[in-house]
Design a protein around this motif. Structure first.
Motif, PDB file in Angstrom:
ATOM      1  N   LEU B  81      -0.581  -6.028   8.187  1.00 46.78           N
ATOM      2  CA  LEU B  81      -0.298  -4.595   8.103  1.00 46.78           C
ATOM      3  C   LEU B  81       0.871  -4.267   7.182  1.00 46.78           C
ATOM      4  O   LEU B  81       0.872  -3.272   6.469  1.00 46.78           O
ATOM      5  N   ILE B  82       1.884  -5.116   7.240  1.00 47.61           N
ATOM      6  CA  ILE B  82       3.142  -4.752   6.600  1.00 47.61           C
ATOM      7  C   ILE B  82       3.349  -5.472   5.271  1.00 47.61           C
ATOM      8  O   ILE B  82       3.768  -4.873   4.287  1.00 47.61           O
ATOM      9  N   PRO B  85       0.264  -5.105   1.902  1.00 51.97           N
ATOM     10  CA  PRO B  85       0.234  -3.997   0.941  1.00 51.97           C
ATOM     11  C   PRO B  85       1.336  -4.036  -0.113  1.00 51.97           C
ATOM     12  O   PRO B  85       1.239  -3.327  -1.110  1.00 51.97           O
ATOM     13  N   GLN B  93       9.167  -4.280  -0.454  1.00 50.71           N
ATOM     14  CA  GLN B  93       9.217  -5.279   0.625  1.00 50.71           C
ATOM     15  C   GLN B  93      10.478  -5.140   1.452  1.00 50.71           C
ATOM     16  O   GLN B  93      10.447  -5.161   2.683  1.00 50.71           O
TER      17      GLN B  93
ATOM     18  N   ILE D 296       7.671   3.590   7.284  1.00 52.84           N
ATOM     19  CA  ILE D 296       6.801   2.545   6.742  1.00 52.84           C
ATOM     20  C   ILE D 296       5.630   3.167   5.987  1.00 52.84           C
ATOM     21  O   ILE D 296       5.305   2.782   4.872  1.00 52.84           O
ATOM     22  N   VAL D 299       6.817   4.543   2.704  1.00 54.79           N
ATOM     23  CA  VAL D 299       7.032   3.541   1.655  1.00 54.79           C
ATOM     24  C   VAL D 299       5.708   3.127   1.032  1.00 54.79           C
ATOM     25  O   VAL D 299       5.591   2.986  -0.182  1.00 54.79           O
ATOM     26  N   ILE D 300       4.667   2.984   1.870  1.00 54.95           N
ATOM     27  CA  ILE D 300       3.382   2.533   1.322  1.00 54.95           C
ATOM     28  C   ILE D 300       2.613   3.672   0.641  1.00 54.95           C
ATOM     29  O   ILE D 300       2.138   3.531  -0.474  1.00 54.95           O
TER      30      ILE D 300
END
Lengths: 235, 286, 257, 335
Positions: B81-82, B85, B93, D296, D299-300
């Motif tokens: 999930l983290i 991507p 990151q 989160i 950011v994506i």
């Protein structure tokens, strides 16, 4: 002879750059096909695209009658394509033995037989069996890289400029090895050294500015001074 | 003399716990070029889930297995999930894993409540041996042994097995590993899960050692682990063991002799290493 | 009258691992001279540039600019002294406009470095110079485009404009036509010719397209396996048998072995 | 015809005027305090934007400069007479200390890659947190201490106006800063540091300057924050403060200056309402989880933030021409 690999009008983008703009050629079983062209023409990218390292944005790559354009690199490799990159891609901190071991997908008799074969082809590797890859000379790295690509049951080898940066004597050895390997497998070779290319190549594909300009039998190209002058800067 | 030995054992035990955390961090960094700021969260989850399993079954073995499983599952989720991507984009990151760290540690409070939880030492491992004047606390020795065992197992895997060979090769040249027919993404996932499991193991072992567990412990230990990874050399497995022991010992001795500087000494150690030898004491060979 | 060499290397050598990429190269060039470097792939041309511009440190030997050793200077300092280079890979600021790209380079040349209180648009002169440079490289119509939307050839032109903006005495051009489509090449050639005609620059050019450099160059040097194989006028080089062989790849004999 | 620049400034001016008269038309004490808080965090978030948005540096230690300002003001007002001049002096002292520390830390660490830098800033700020906890004679450790604010700020409205004035001043100064020749170089560093170097700019100097400016402005925010609470403890040095700044900058839009202000508003308001909700639904006590998740996702999926996304949409509409230029086939040329 049957067509082993067919590259049809591939376009490849790297980041924002449109590097390949229509490369097409075929590799027939048992032959050495040479990709020619000047610096930055897109030869290395063509090999990387076949390998799936820089996948094509359009066009198709067919291997053994199966489309592999969008396949992941590891699938392409395990389907039977071995890759010898321009910088040889040796794992510097692994020994010669370990470099070969990483590559060996199945440790069966057939693989061991092939290993015996490459060690006969490159006796130096046997000599430096426990030496770290990073400490080998340029020529030995080239040999190790070729051995590593060959050791699996590779039906096709992609070899990127094996003569680059090597001393003439060593180039001669590498050439002999390629001629020997040709008996067992099909080869696509990127080479700028025209003498070398013309001696081992059966067919040629001329790439310029990311595009196939001309393909044909090597013997024809040797005669064609005009083409050589225009694209290879020679003649 | 007995004081020195006690401080030594204490420092080694702390060092081993940090090592468990740093080992995963360094493997993940070396192979995937990802700096996982959420690693401390996995450590804290290991501690909480371990204590919970222990409370449930009263078996420390189950607690350890439970914590490791928790780590593996969380590792799987984190990678998918983290991390996936944002491969290749360092700034993203850094930002995203830190964000996930917060989520992980806040989730702890939701699941286990916001307060500190006491952790008991299993009876078999509590108490101590007295050898002359020297008192050796059993549990600390246990931690040291586990640390050595884990290091040994991993050294063996990395040096002697095929998968270890692949991981080492992957650290040097990912592209080439794929071109040899190996699915590097799969390897990434496994390594990440193993790293998470190690962190969780560190967490569950930490719990009885410190006696209480709390959500912020993840970040506190993660900072120590970062220091260790930097000192040891990013991506170097033996380097992280050596640096972890160094940090553990420095902390233990400083806590006794110059308590005010105990945390600072690690930071200073790291700053000095970064300035004079930015690649760390060991380097992962490429 | 003998011209004082503006650029000189002495035994310039660099080794990577076991390989010698550049091998004891000695060369000199006078000011306002146009020299091209040729050689097959992997001959060490770009590495040679990197050594001159200071991106790499030599294992042995040194670079001299106007008689001064460059060993202690970083690439930044060498640029400021007058050694400017372009890159083989296009290297611009992707999310800034074309004019801003050039203006940054002009700003560096004008030594406006740490001014933080005035608005940048107050520096009219920078803008004017930047616009002029875009004219020189035939890119005026794209001044307000974002750099990464340019075609490859346009990016190369932008790259050259930025190099010119630094107004360095020596220009190191690393394959300005690399990866360019054929119809874009003449425009770059025009740009290079224009620079040459102004006559106040010393130019060192890496190029593969032989026809392109033949009439531009005052002299040509050939690198092969890291070594300087020949250096002379275009005619001399064309007639040189060793060079022919090197390019044809037939060098297995005593010449180099 | 008015330029876009003038229109934008006009809107800003109206907004500022509205905010300035707000406390005189509304007697909501809660809102005055909440807005004051938003202004203070806007200043902090803008300072962070100089690092993240304009220079492309991720720092996890920004809280230390905020904390330095807070402690400088708190300690000085506690030790000397709580007058306005001591207050202003304390702001200056905080800024000087922050400037010196950010200079030293920057010089040592900004040479390193982004990973290392982020880790090191985390570690250094951790060091300051420990220092504040241990140096109890000065800081009273974790318990903190209360102090008297200058008489002038007894009236909340006065303080509100001062903070608003600071915000406006800082905004215009920073805007000038980023659009100065030096600011342009910072953007160049963010875009392509290698290239900036090869143009002859000593990029380390620029990164150090950026981190000093960011540190000094953060210190001002810290000083104001201390006054707003009339209390200080080690929480001003914790990671939470850095995270707030980070979140506000990213949600609002990196590299826009106005974005972090909007981000600060959004986050502070959300925090206010969510903690209100927590009285009814306990899950909202952990509202920070939602922030973590939003962050989160941002950011994506939303890396440009609010302002960046809006600007990008406008810009796209303006230059709505096909970008792909079809390379002419060269086979024809060969014939």
């Amino acid at each position: 002879m049957s067509i082993l690999l067919k590259v049809d009008n591939i376009h490849t983008h790297i980041g924002q750059y449109h590097i390949l703009q229509g490369v097409s050629f075929e590799a027939k079983e048992g032959e050495v096909s040479v990709l020619l062209g000047r610096n930055g023409a897109g030869k290395t990218t063509t090999l990387k695209t076949i390998m799936g390292l820089t996948p094509a944005t359009s066009g198709t790559v067919t291997f053994l009658n199966e489309g592999i354009t969008k396949n992941a690199t590891h699938h392409i490799a395990s389907n039977g394509i071995g890759y010898v990159p321009e910088d040889q891609g040796i794992f510097g901190a692994l020994t010669v033995e370990e470099n070969l071991k990483v590559a060996m997908r199945k440790e069966n008799d057939a693989a061991r037989e092939r290993q015996e074969y490459v060690l006969k082809l490159f006796p130096d590797l046997k000599k430096y069996w426990k030496k770290e890859g990073g400490h080998l000379s340029g020529g030995q790295k080239q040999m190790l890289s070729m051995a590593r690509a060959f050791i699996n049951d590779s039906k096709l080898l992609l070899i990127d400029e094996p003569s680059k940066g090597l001393a003439p004597v060593v180039i001669e050895k590498v050439m002999e090895a390629i001629i020997e390997m040709k008996k067992q497998t099909t080869i696509i070779l990127v080479e700028q050294n025209f003498i070398m290319a013309s001696r081992i190549g059966d067919t040629y594909t001329l790439i310029d500015d990311g595009e196939t300009v001309q393909s044909g039998q090597m013997s024809e190209l040797i005669q064609n001074e005009e083409l050589k002058r225009q694209y290879l800067g020679i003649g | 003399m007995e004081l020195i030995i006690n401080l030594l054992i204490n420092g080694l035990a702390t060092g081993m716990l940090i090592f468990l955390l740093a080992a995963g961090l360094t493997l993940i960094f070396g192979l995937m070029d990802v700096l996982n700021f959420a690693h401390g969260g996995l450590f804290a989850w290991g501690a909480f889930s371990g204590v919970w399993f222990y409370g449930l079954t009263n078996s420390f073995t189950v607690a350890i297995i439970g914590a490791i499983l928790t780590g593996i599952v969380l590792g799987f989720i984190t990678e998918k999930l983290i991390i996936t991507p944002v491969y290749g984009n360092h700034i993203q990151q850094i930002l995203i894993t830190l964000g996930f760290m917060i989520v992980l540690s806040e989730m702890l409070k939701v699941v286990f409540g916001p307060n500190q939880i006491a952790a008991k030492t299993p009876p078999l491992l509590s108490g101590s041996w007295e050898i002359g004047d020297v008192i050796i606390i059993k549990y600390r020795l246990f931690i040291i042994l586990v640390g050595i065992l884990v290091f040994g197992i991993f050294q063996f895997i990395l040096k002697r097995t095929k998968i270890g060979l692949i991981v080492r090769a992957g650290v040097m040249n990912k592209e080439m590993v794929q071109a040899l027919g190996i699915n590097i993404k799969q390897v990434f996932l496994y390594v990440f899960m193993v790293g998470a499991a190690l962190a969780a193991l560190g967490g569950v072992l930490m719990a009885p050692y410190s006696g209480v567990i709390y959500a912020e412990m993840g970040m506190e230990f993660a900072i120590l682990a970062f220091i260790v990874v930097v000192i040891g050399g990013m991506g170097s497995f033996p380097g992280s063991l050596l640096a972890a022991i160094l940090v553990g010992l420095a902390g233990s001795f400083m806590a006794y002799y110059v308590p005010a500087l105990s945390l600072a000494v690690n930071m200073m150690l790291m700053a000095i290493v970064l300035i004079f030898r930015p690649q760390g004491l060991f380097t992962a060979k490429g | 009258m003998k011209l004082e060499p503006i650029l000189k290397t002495e035994n310039l050598t660099i080794k990577f691992g076991g390989q010698t990429a550049v091998d004891h190269v000695n060369f000199t060039m006078p000011a306002k001279h146009f020299k091209s470097i040729i050689g097959p792939n992997g001959a060490g041309k770009t590495t040679f540039f990197n050594l001159i511009s200071g991106e790499l440190k030599p294992t042995e030997g040194d670079v001299f600019f106007r008689g001064e050793s460059m060993a202690k200077y970083s690439s930044v300092e060498r640029t400021r002294k007058g050694l400017g280079r372009s890159f083989q890979i296009t290297n611009v600021f992707p999310n800034l406009t074309v004019i801003e790209n050039v203006r940054l380079a002009v700003q560096s040349k004008e030594n406006i470095r740490y001014q933080m209180f005035r608005h940048f648009t107050a520096y009219k002169d920078l803008q004017i110079q930047a616009e002029k440079l875009l004219e020189v490289v035939l890119l005026s119509n794209k001044a307000n485009a974002i750099a990464n939307q340019l075609s490859h050839g346009e990016k190369r032109k932008l790259e050259i404009a930025m190099l010119l903006a630094l107004d360095t005495e020596v220009l190191l051009l690393d394959e300005p036509t690399a990866g360019m489509s054929l119809e874009e090449v003449p425009a770059i050639l025009d740009v290079i010719k224009q620079i040459k005609q102004t006559g106040d620059k010393t130019i060192l050019l890496i190029e593969h397209k032989m026809d392109m450099i033949m009439d531009l160059s005052d002299s040509i040097m050939v690198l092969f396996n890291g070594r300087l194989l020949a250096d002379g006028t275009p005619k001399e080089i064309m007639d040189n048998e060793t060079v022919q062989n090197a390019y044809l790849g037939g060098l297995y004999d005593e010449h180099l072995a | 015809m008015k330029t876009k620049f003038q229109v934008n400034n006009g809107i800003l001016l109206v907004l500022v005027a509205a905010l300035a008269v707000f406390p005189f038309v509304s007697d909501s004490r809660t809102w005055t305090i909440l807005l004051t808080q938003i202004f203070i965090f806007s200043i902090l978030a803008m300072s962070y934007d100089i690092l993240l948005g304009y220079t492309g540096i991720v720092s996890f230690g920004h809280a230390m400069f905020f904390g330095m300002g807070a402690y400088a003001t708190a300690i000085m007002l506690d030790h000397f007479e709580p007058t306005l001049s001591v207050f202003f002096l304390s702001i200056a002292v905080g800024m000087v200390i922050s400037g010196v520390i950010s200079f030293l830390v920057g010089l040592l660490t900004l040479r390193l890659k982004s990973h290392f830098f982020a880790m090191l800033t985390l570690a250094v700020s951790g060091l300051f947190l420990v220092l504040a906890e241990k140096w109890r004679t000065l800081t009273h450790g974790n318990d903190g201490f209360t102090f008297r604010a200058p008489e002038f700020f007894k009236d909340r409205v006065m303080f509100y106006l001062l903070v608003l004035a600071c915000l406006v001043l800082v905004y215009f100064l920073l805007r000038r800063f980023v659009s100065s020749p030096l600011g342009r170089v910072l953007i160049a560093v963010r875009e392509n540091e290698q290239r900036t170097k090869s143009l002859g700019f000593q990029t380390l100097h620029y990164k150090v300057i950026a981190s000093m400016v960011a540190g000094i402005v953060a210190s001002l925010a810290g000083s104001l924050y201390a006054i707003s609470l009339r209390f200080v403890n080690t929480s001003v040095l914790t990671m939470d403060i850095t995270l707030d700044a980070l979140l506000m900058t990213i949600i609002g839009g990196v590299g826009t200056l106005i974005g972090p202000i909007i981000g600060a508003g959004v986050i502070e308001l959300a925090q206010h309402y969510l903690s209100g909700l927590a009285k009814e639904y306990p899950i909202f006590e952990r509202w920070i989880i939602f922030f973590g998740i939003i962050y989160i996702l941002a950011v994506i999926f939303f890396p440009r933030g609010i302002v960046g996304t809006i600007r990008h949409a406008f810009w796209k509409r303006k230059t709505n021409e096909p970008k792909v230029n079809v390379a002419p086939k060269r086979k024809e040329l060969l014939k």
